[in-house]
Structures are given as structure tokens and as C-alpha cells.
Design a protein around this motif. Structure first.
Motif, PDB file in Angstrom:
ATOM      1  N   SER A  32      -4.984   1.245   2.896  1.00  0.00           N
ATOM      2  CA  SER A  32      -4.887  -0.070   3.543  1.00  0.00           C
ATOM      3  C   SER A  32      -5.912  -1.030   2.950  1.00  0.00           C
ATOM      4  O   SER A  32      -7.107  -0.725   2.935  1.00  0.00           O
ATOM      5  CB  SER A  32      -5.128   0.061   5.046  1.00  0.00           C
ATOM      6  N   GLN A  33      -5.433  -2.153   2.466  1.00  0.00           N
ATOM      7  CA  GLN A  33      -6.348  -3.178   1.961  1.00  0.00           C
ATOM      8  C   GLN A  33      -7.251  -3.663   3.084  1.00  0.00           C
ATOM      9  O   GLN A  33      -8.469  -3.619   2.991  1.00  0.00           O
ATOM     10  CB  GLN A  33      -5.536  -4.344   1.383  1.00  0.00           C
ATOM     11  N   SER A  34      -6.623  -4.129   4.157  1.00  0.00           N
ATOM     12  CA  SER A  34      -7.375  -4.775   5.239  1.00  0.00           C
ATOM     13  C   SER A  34      -8.165  -3.774   6.072  1.00  0.00           C
ATOM     14  O   SER A  34      -9.193  -4.107   6.658  1.00  0.00           O
ATOM     15  CB  SER A  34      -6.405  -5.509   6.166  1.00  0.00           C
ATOM     16  N   THR A  67      -4.487  -2.710   9.592  1.00  0.00           N
ATOM     17  CA  THR A  67      -3.055  -2.702   9.878  1.00  0.00           C
ATOM     18  C   THR A  67      -2.774  -1.757  11.049  1.00  0.00           C
ATOM     19  O   THR A  67      -3.098  -0.571  10.978  1.00  0.00           O
ATOM     20  CB  THR A  67      -2.284  -2.266   8.613  1.00  0.00           C
ATOM     21  N   SER A 120       0.847  -1.196   0.000  1.00  0.00           N
ATOM     22  CA  SER A 120       0.000   0.000   0.000  1.00  0.00           C
ATOM     23  C   SER A 120       0.882   1.246   0.000  1.00  0.00           C
ATOM     24  O   SER A 120       0.549   2.271  -0.602  1.00  0.00           O
ATOM     25  CB  SER A 120      -0.912   0.010   1.233  1.00  0.00           C
ATOM     26  N   GLU A 130       8.756 -11.788  -0.998  1.00  0.00           N
ATOM     27  CA  GLU A 130       7.703 -12.217  -0.074  1.00  0.00           C
ATOM     28  C   GLU A 130       7.315 -13.678  -0.292  1.00  0.00           C
ATOM     29  O   GLU A 130       7.155 -14.429   0.661  1.00  0.00           O
ATOM     30  CB  GLU A 130       6.493 -11.293  -0.314  1.00  0.00           C
ATOM     31  N   LYS A 155       7.103  -8.349  -4.011  1.00  0.00           N
ATOM     32  CA  LYS A 155       6.309  -9.533  -4.369  1.00  0.00           C
ATOM     33  C   LYS A 155       7.211 -10.755  -4.449  1.00  0.00           C
ATOM     34  O   LYS A 155       6.903 -11.814  -3.933  1.00  0.00           O
ATOM     35  CB  LYS A 155       5.684  -9.263  -5.733  1.00  0.00           C
TER      36      LYS A 155
END
Ligand code: M6R
Length: 612
Positions: free
Chosen positions: A350-352, A355, A306, A491, A488
Motif C-alpha cells: 500500500s502506497q498510502s 487503504t 498496488s 483513471e 492508468k
């Protein structure tokens, strides 16, 4: 981090808990455990180190446990090694209480010492066990489950989402929340708690998000929610319209691959409703043009991928608005004494929406007077609720730990914010605005053409999956894109990788380039293509093996120097990273696949990072 689930109803609890945990495993996968309570047998706890499947096999899918009320947990270890003893649920010494927890009890050492001095014996190294032991300690004084919970919550400090069972009250779960996500699901004659709505999709779509300080008592007949003063309060319910199938693999070998391929559709959902008559129209944004003009400072604050979206956003927002934009890592922002006042806009990504670092930065900025505009995927999440304004990305549930479709939709929303702000400020060139809007409309289709070439990337990955270290180089937008490509890759494939601004190579890093080093050279940005080419030549001259990414229109030129060239369709410059990220996601995926990695659940990571 850590997934928690609880069930009370007329059905056997264990299979439902295991099923719920299977949809939460992306939150942590060091160990898993469930506890059920029955009037006859008291509390039965089973737990196992490793993946949920180990526990599920041990319990024959839950058939080995009897009880219609229970709690379950999947762990991302913080305090104490991932082993059977440290797994949740934790039982109190006398076996009266079982507790599951997401978060960190910061004053656990002091409480543990106090309880040990009172003669309590601890089994685990965790912070969570103090909650179970303290519950029993207070219960022995007051003989009331709810009252004992209140006493515990007044004593503990830190972050928690808690699910608690008491052997003397086998009809109820008590749940509590502070700084860690927790929601209640309402069924027919059954009720649930969970860290995330995906756990509940097969059972109910009616949910309530608990707020900090709230306590809930769940029975078969209903749910009572209390505020921090133990006053009963009414809670609004939300209806979740995500499909169960959207949280399943749907024939793909991994969630990550499915989510990569879902990106065009996710982009359509994020973009189409916000483009009307050639204009960006945010019907879901409260900010007025007048407010936009009044901001004297703009920050973008986020973590991980993000944050990388934020880095791209800095380039585009500064270009379109001619205002300076500072991008900050959320974990640094809150401790940096940021210059924030009531003329500051903080864009939080933020995706979620959960965080912890990002949440803490948001609160810090808000306390200093900033206006918070957030870009969030999960509806009703904590960040969404605490923001002044929220733009949802509508990417649908993202299960793989490595983010893909959330990244792409965040980027599209940020690009549209740039256009809308540029228009409000009168700083965007009309022709450019029109071109970008028209290209935004075509973006999903262009992304489909990139995806159609996935086999080329798979082939390249199968020839290059054995490197120890891989470099990503690029300038400007391509540099920010390289950061995401590199994250990516490391990870999910565990290959060491770095992203550099190409111009920086000669200031030190080029010393690492030797015969056979793999360099992924990003040269999509037309304005800087010649500079990108010079850097490609430099690394090739030192023996690097180059994979180049450029646009269709520059393919021929790139092929004169590089034999492995991937391309994306031409589009507006600021949208190129939206297309360029796809080959990088696929490259990381196929490299990790070749290396036999656990792609959806990479080691040491969790999807939602709710610890600092
Ligand atoms: O949910 P968030 O967007 O706030 O998460 C931020 C990062 O933890 C996240 O982007 C992380 O870097 C991803 N796993 C990267 O793929």
C-alpha cells in the motif's frame, strides 16, 4: 478520502487551514469548508461545493474570517450529494458544535431517528451531522465538551477521524480517531491535526500518529492525548524529513508528470541502500531466513495499482522461490474465508498505508495468525504500524491520484524480496541472482533513457487521444503490466480500456477488434516474444491500429509488422515491467492532457481510499 486539518495558535486560523487543505485536496475534492471559533462571535462556518479554490476565492484566501482556532475539510462524498449543505464542517442545530469527519458513521440512521424523536432538526443528508447533533444533545446534559465527546464516541459505530469545535470552549480542538488516519502536529505555541503529514510540512515536522480509540485535546499551550478509557497517555513523536518542495509541483504542469520524472531518483532511494556487495540486504526487515523457510503459504494482498504490483510479484516470487504465491484483491480477501494460519506470510502492499480494504485484510490475516510483511510508502501510516515487518519504498510524497513512483518503488522492493527469499530458500540460480542485482543497480539510469523519449509518446498520444476504447494485450509479465497501463489510462483519461492476456483474445475478446481499434501490444518479455508477435499479427489482420512496446533488441523485428514501436532498454526479464510501465504512464498522461482532463484529480476518485 476526505482531508481534514485543524489549527490552534496565535495566528489567524483560516489562511493556515486553507493552505493545509490545498495539500490535502488529493484526498477529495467535491467540496471544501472551514470553521473558526472566537470568544466574541462563536463558530463561523463557511463552505462551498467544488474545488477548494472556490472557497478560497470566496474567503479572499481566509482574510474574511477571524479566529485563531479552526478546522477545515475537503470532501469525497459518501452520504449525500456534493453540495454546500452536505459539505463539512457540520454545525449542531444550536450552533454550539462544528465537526469535520473522514470515514463513515455506520449507525447514523438509528442515531438520526433517535435525535429527530428528541426534536432535533437536521439540515444535511450526511452521516457526519449526527456527530455534531449528538454532541450538542449530550453537552446539554453534561455541560462538558470532553465528556460529551466521550459519550458520542461510545454511541457511534464505524470509522472516523474527527475534528470538533465547541463555541463554549474557544481555546481547544478535540480530535478522535478510529480506522481513519489522523495525526497531531506540534509547533511553537501552535498545534495541528491533519489526515496526512503533507498538510503540515510548512509548519512542523514533529508529529504523532493517533491510534484507534484515542482522543486528543489541542490548545495553544499543548496537546493531551487520552486512550479509549479516557486515561491520559504519553505519545511518541516522529520527525518527518520530507521536504516542502517534494509536495509541490516544482515547475511541472501536473504532479503526475513530476512524479513520473521523479521515478529514477525514487528507485535509487528504494534500491541503493538495500544492495551491498552484490547482495540484497534488508537491514530494515526483521524476518529471518529460518522464518522464511518455515512459511507454507504466501499471499500478496493489495488494491488497485498496488495489486498490479502484486501480480507481477507473483510471477517473480514463484520463479525465484519455487513456492506458490496467491495474489488477492484486499476487498475480496477478507470475505473469502482465506486459508491462513501461523505458517502463512501475507505481503501487504500500500502506497498510502491507509487503504481501508487493505487494512481490513491485514487485520483479518493477523487475527488468523499470519505474519504480515508490508511494503508501504507513508512512514508511520496505519498499515505500517500494524504490520509485523515493514519495508518502506522511500518514494517521497505522491500527490497525483494516479500512482506512478510509488508503483515503481513497490515493484523494486518486491523484486528484492524475491531475491532475498530465493537466497534464503536456496532456490535462486546464482548467475540469475547476480544478473538481477547488477541490473537493479542500473535500473534508475535505464529508466532515465526511457523518460528521455517522452516526446515520441506525446506525439503518438496526440494522434490517438480520440478513441472510445483501447485494449492492452500481453502475456505473463506483460499481461500484468498491461493491467497497470489500462488502469492508468482509464483513471485519468476516462477512455474505456481493457487489459487481456493475449492468449485469451481468441476465446472471446477478439470479436471486439475492428477496423481502427487501438491495441497496445506489450512484447517486452523475451521468452514469449514470438507468441506476442503472433497475437499482434492476429489483431492487425482484423484492422487494429497497433502501438507496440518491446525491447531494443526486438525493435527491428517488431518494426517489420508494426509502424508505431516504443522500446525500453534490455534488462533482466523480471525488471522489464519496471521500465515498460514508464511509456504506459506517459501515454495515459499525454492522452488525458489532450482530452483536457483534470489529471491530478480525476473525477470520482481520491488518493487515499479510507472507505470500504
Ligand atoms: O495507497 P494504496 O496503494 O493502498 O492504494 C491502492 C489503490 O487505491 C491505488 O493504487 C489506486 O488504484 C491508484 N489510484 C491507481 O493509480
Amino acid at each position: 478520502m476526505c482531508g481534514i486539518v485543524g489549527f490552534v495558535g496565535q495566528r489567524e486560523a483560516a489562511p493556515i487551514l486553507l493552505d493545509g487543505l490545498s495539500r490535502l485536496e488529493y484526498r477529495g475534492y467535491d467540496s471544501a469548508g472551514v470553521a473558526v471559533v472566537s470568544p466574541q462571535k462563536g463558530i463561523d462556518v463557511r463552505k462551498a461545493k467544488g474545488r477548494l479554490q472556490v472557497l478560497s476565492d470566496m474567503l479572499h484566501g481566509g482574510a474574511d474570517m477571524q479566529g485563531r482556532i479552526g478546522i477545515g475539510h475537503t470532501r469525497w462524498a459518501t452520504h449525500g450529494a456534493p453540495n454546500d449543505v452536505n459539505s463539512h464542517p457540520h454545525l449542531s442545530e444550536g450552533g454550539k458544535f462544528a465537526v469535520i469527519h473522514n470515514g463513515i458513521i455506520e449507525n447514523y440512521v438509528e442515531i438520526k431517528e433517535f435525535l429527530i424523536n428528541q426534536g432535533v432538526h437536521f439540515r444535511s443528508e450526511t452521516d457526519t451531522e449526527v456527530v455534531a447533533q449528538l454532541l450538542e444533545f449530550y453537552y446539554n446534559e453534561c455541560h462538558d465538551f470532553f465528556d460529551a465527546v466521550g459519550r458520542v464516541l461510545r454511541r457511534i459505530e464505524g470509522a472516523y477521524a474527527l475534528g470538533m469545535l465547541c463555541a463554549d470552549c474557544p481555546d481547544r480542538i478535540i480530535a478522535a480517531r478510529k480506522d481513519a488516519p489522523l495525526l497531531i502536529g506540534y509547533g511553537e505555541g501552535e498545534n495541528f491535526i491533519a489526515s496526512d503529514v503533507t498538510a503540515l510540512l510548512p509548519y512542523t515536522r514533529e508529529v504523532t500518529y493517533m491510534e484507534d480509540g484515542e482522543v486528543a485535546v489541542l490548545t495553544t499551550d499543548g496537546v493531551a492525548v487520552y486512550d479509549a478509557l479516557q486515561q491520559r497517555i504519553a505519545k511518541e513523536r516522529c520527525h518527518i524529513d520530507w521536504e516542502v518542495s517534494s509536495a509541490e509541483k516544482g515547475g511541472y504542469p501536473h504532479f503526475m508528470l513530476k512524479e513520473i520524472f521523479e521515478q529514477p531518483e525514487a528507485l535509487r532511494r528504494a534500491i541503493s541502500p538495500r544492495l551491498k556487495g552484490g547482495k540484497v540486504v534488508f537491514e530494515d526487515m526483521k524476518l529471518t531466513a529460518e522464518q522464511i523457510r518455515a512459511f507454507s503459504r504466501v499471499y500478496i494482498v493489495a488494491c488497485g495499482s498496488s495489486y498490479h504490483v502484486g501480480m507481477l510479484g507473483k510471477y517473480t516470487l514463484e520463479h525465484l522461490t519455487r513456492r506458490s504465491v496467491e495474489v488477492c484483491l484486499a476487498s475480496e480477501f477478507r470475505y473469502s474465508d482465506p486459508i491462513v494460519d501461523d505458517h502463512t506470510l501475507v505481503i501487504v502492499i500500500s502506497q498510502s498505508g491507509e487503504t481501508l480494504d487493505t487494512m481490513a485484510a491485514l487485520r483479518e490475516a493477523k487475527a488468523r495468525g499470519a505474519y504480515i510483511l508490508s511494503i508501504v510508502n507513508v512512514v508511520g501510516s496505519s498499515i505500517a504500524r500494524e504490520s509485523d515487518d515493514v519495508l518502506y519504498t522511500w518514494a517521497g510524497p505522491e500527490i497525483a491520484v494516479a500512482t506512478t513512483k510509488a508503483y515503481s518503488t513497490q515493484l523494486a522492493v518486491l523484486d528484492m524480496i524475491g531475491l532475498a527469499f530465493g537466497e534464503a530458500l536456496g532456490t535462486v540460480d546464482g548467475a540469475e541472482y547476480a544478473q538481477v542485482v547488477s541490473e537493479l543497480e542500473k535500473l534508475p539510469e535505464k529508466m532515465e533513457t526511457v523518460l528521455a523519449h517522452h516526446e515520441d509518446i506525446q506525439k503518438f498520444a496526440s494522434e490517438h487521444f480520440n478513441h472510445n476504447s483501447i485494449f492492452f494485450i500481453g502475456r505473463n509479465l506483460d499481461y500484468a503490466l498491461g493491467l497497470e497501463g489500462s488502469l492508468k489510462l482509464k483513471e485519468i483519461s476516462y477512455i474505456h480500456s481493457e487489459a487481456y492476456a493475449s492468449g485469451e483474445l481468441k476465446h472471446g475478446t477478439i470479436s471486439l477488434i475492428e477496423e481502427g481499434t487501438l491495441v497496445v501490444a506489450l512484447g517486452t518479455y523475451d521468452k514469449l516474444f514470438d507468441k506476442a508477435m503472433s497475437n499482434v499479427v492476429e489483431v492487425k489482420a482484423r484492422g487494429a491500429d497497433v502501438l507496440a512496446l518491446t525491447t531494443e533488441s526486438h525493435r527491428a523485428e517488431m518494426e517489420k509488422t508494426v509502424s508505431n514501436v516504443l522500446t525500453v532498454p534490455d534488462t533482466a526479464a523480471m525488471l522489464l515491467p519496471s521500465l515498460g510501465v514508464v511509456p504506459l504512464q506517459l501515454f495515459a498522461y499525454y492522452v488525458a492532457l489532450q482530452r483536457g482532463c483534470d489529471i491530478d484529480k480525476p473525477r470520482n476518485l481520491a488518493k487515499s481510499v479510507t472507505v470500504e
